[in-house]
Design a protein around this motif. Structure first.
Motif, PDB file in Angstrom:
ATOM      1  N   UNK A 181       0.816  -1.214   0.000  1.00 44.74           N
ATOM      2  CA  UNK A 181       0.000   0.000   0.000  1.00 44.74           C
ATOM      3  C   UNK A 181       0.851   1.265   0.000  1.00 44.74           C
ATOM      4  N   UNK A 182       2.079   1.154   0.473  1.00 43.38           N
ATOM      5  CA  UNK A 182       2.956   2.325   0.530  1.00 43.38           C
ATOM      6  C   UNK A 182       3.614   2.628  -0.818  1.00 43.38           C
ATOM      7  N   UNK A 183       3.438   1.731  -1.780  1.00 42.85           N
ATOM      8  CA  UNK A 183       4.056   1.923  -3.091  1.00 42.85           C
ATOM      9  C   UNK A 183       3.282   2.945  -3.919  1.00 42.85           C
ATOM     10  N   UNK A 184       3.868   3.329  -5.023  1.00 41.33           N
ATOM     11  CA  UNK A 184       3.252   4.305  -5.918  1.00 41.33           C
ATOM     12  C   UNK A 184       1.882   3.817  -6.382  1.00 41.33           C
ATOM     13  N   UNK A 185       0.894   4.718  -6.393  1.00 42.23           N
ATOM     14  CA  UNK A 185      -0.478   4.318  -6.722  1.00 42.23           C
ATOM     15  C   UNK A 185      -0.606   3.859  -8.177  1.00 42.23           C
ATOM     16  N   UNK A 186       0.212   4.410  -9.052  1.00 43.71           N
ATOM     17  CA  UNK A 186       0.180   3.974 -10.453  1.00 43.71           C
ATOM     18  C   UNK A 186       0.655   2.530 -10.557  1.00 43.71           C
ATOM     19  N   UNK A 187       1.696   2.208  -9.805  1.00 42.21           N
ATOM     20  CA  UNK A 187       2.227   0.852  -9.811  1.00 42.21           C
ATOM     21  C   UNK A 187       1.218  -0.124  -9.210  1.00 42.21           C
ATOM     22  N   UNK A 188       0.516   0.308  -8.177  1.00 36.18           N
ATOM     23  CA  UNK A 188      -0.512  -0.550  -7.570  1.00 36.18           C
ATOM     24  C   UNK A 188      -1.640  -0.812  -8.558  1.00 36.18           C
ATOM     25  N   UNK A 189      -2.067   0.233  -9.258  1.00 39.43           N
ATOM     26  CA  UNK A 189      -3.146   0.074 -10.235  1.00 39.43           C
ATOM     27  C   UNK A 189      -2.709  -0.820 -11.391  1.00 39.43           C
ATOM     28  N   UNK A 190      -1.445  -0.730 -11.744  1.00 37.19           N
ATOM     29  CA  UNK A 190      -0.909  -1.508 -12.866  1.00 37.19           C
ATOM     30  C   UNK A 190      -0.865  -2.998 -12.543  1.00 37.19           C
ATOM     31  N   UNK A 191      -0.395  -3.336 -11.361  1.00 37.79           N
ATOM     32  CA  UNK A 191      -0.218  -4.746 -11.011  1.00 37.79           C
ATOM     33  C   UNK A 191      -1.444  -5.377 -10.349  1.00 37.79           C
ATOM     34  N   UNK A 192      -2.330  -4.579  -9.811  1.00 36.55           N
ATOM     35  CA  UNK A 192      -3.475  -5.144  -9.086  1.00 36.55           C
ATOM     36  C   UNK A 192      -4.604  -5.588 -10.009  1.00 36.55           C
ATOM     37  N   UNK A 193      -4.614  -5.097 -11.235  1.00 37.39           N
ATOM     38  CA  UNK A 193      -5.668  -5.445 -12.186  1.00 37.39           C
ATOM     39  C   UNK A 193      -5.054  -6.200 -13.362  1.00 37.39           C
ATOM     40  N   UNK A 194      -5.392  -7.481 -13.486  1.00 35.26           N
ATOM     41  CA  UNK A 194      -4.810  -8.298 -14.550  1.00 35.26           C
ATOM     42  C   UNK A 194      -5.186  -7.798 -15.941  1.00 35.26           C
ATOM     43  N   UNK A 195      -6.370  -7.223 -16.064  1.00 28.77           N
ATOM     44  CA  UNK A 195      -6.796  -6.708 -17.370  1.00 28.77           C
ATOM     45  C   UNK A 195      -5.953  -5.505 -17.789  1.00 28.77           C
ATOM     46  N   UNK A 196      -5.687  -4.634 -16.832  1.00 29.96           N
ATOM     47  CA  UNK A 196      -4.842  -3.468 -17.112  1.00 29.96           C
ATOM     48  C   UNK A 196      -3.424  -3.916 -17.451  1.00 29.96           C
TER      49      UNK A 196
END
Length: 232
Positions: free
Chosen positions: A142-157
């Motif tokens: 959760x402390x990581x960059x929000x763009x990186x979280x959004x990138x890796x948390x959604x398999x479709x993205x």
């Protein structure tokens, strides 16, 4: 007493089961080997047979989305499989970019930079993930960059960015050949390049963020280890 005797063998069997498994023969890893074979074939045909190369390279890339699903479906996730997948991705992309550097000599420095960025950012990310104790490089704190979280948390993205990134490079590869093509075919290629190009650029920005985030994580781990060493 009889009930205890009947349960004991099952317990022993369940403990011995994983030890009898062969990680190298896990289904997702077998898919990974097929990706390597297809990629090798694509490289072989790359100089003179663009259509064959494109098909083999594209199938290899598409299987990248299958091995992960197979690993989760068959409960065969493994560190070896994760690293194999990462290394295969980096090597195939690097080889294609090497060819593009030759095909477009004026932009050779750009392609060389893309290779360096791709390899270094993913290596740093993988290493920092393993060092921090994460079970997967796709597990972003959760402390990581929000763009990186959004990138890796959604398999479709994740798939969309990776697919568009590779497709853009494949299109550049096809356009490097002066083979006869219909006007419609050229329009399709240039249209796809116009769509995937910005996504490819976005992928490079994510790689930069990934590199910076991994560097920060490793530096924090270094500080924690130094503090722990001083206390001891």
């Amino acid at each position: 007493m009889p009930s205890k005797n009947t349960k004991a063998p099952a317990t022993v069997a369940s403990k011995q089961g994983p030890a009898d498994e062969n990680v190298f023969l896990f289904i997702p890893n077998l898919i990974g080997y097929s990706r390597i074979i297809l990629a090798a074939g694509a490289l072989y045909f790359m100089p003179e047979h663009p259509k064959t190369c494109m098909v083999m390279y594209s199938v290899s890339c598409l299987l990248d989305a299958v091995d992960g699903q197979a690993a989760r479906y068959y409960d065969q996730c493994s560190k070896f499989g994760a690293v194999l997948d990462m290394v295969t991705d980096r090597c195939t992309t690097a080889c294609l970019l090497c060819y593009l550097a030759i095909a477009y000599p004026s932009y050779a420095l750009v392609f060389q930079f893309l290779i360096a960025l791709d390899v270094s950012s993913h290596y740093m990310h993988m290493y920092s993930s393993l060092t921090s104790g994460a079970t997967s490089h796709k597990k972003i704190s959760e402390s990581s960059n929000f763009i990186l979280r959004a990138y890796y948390s959604n398999n479709n993205v994740l798939f969309a960015f990776c697919f568009a990134n590779e497709l853009f490079f494949v299109i550049l590869y096809l356009l490097s050949f002066n083979f006869q093509s219909s006007t419609f075919g050229k329009v399709v290629l240039y249209s796809l390049a116009a769509v995937t190009g910005p996504v490819c650029a976005g992928k490079q920005i994510i790689n930069c963020i990934q590199f910076a985030n991994a560097s920060k994580s490793l530096a924090e781990i270094d500080l924690e280890e130094r503090k722990a060493a001083k206390k001891n």
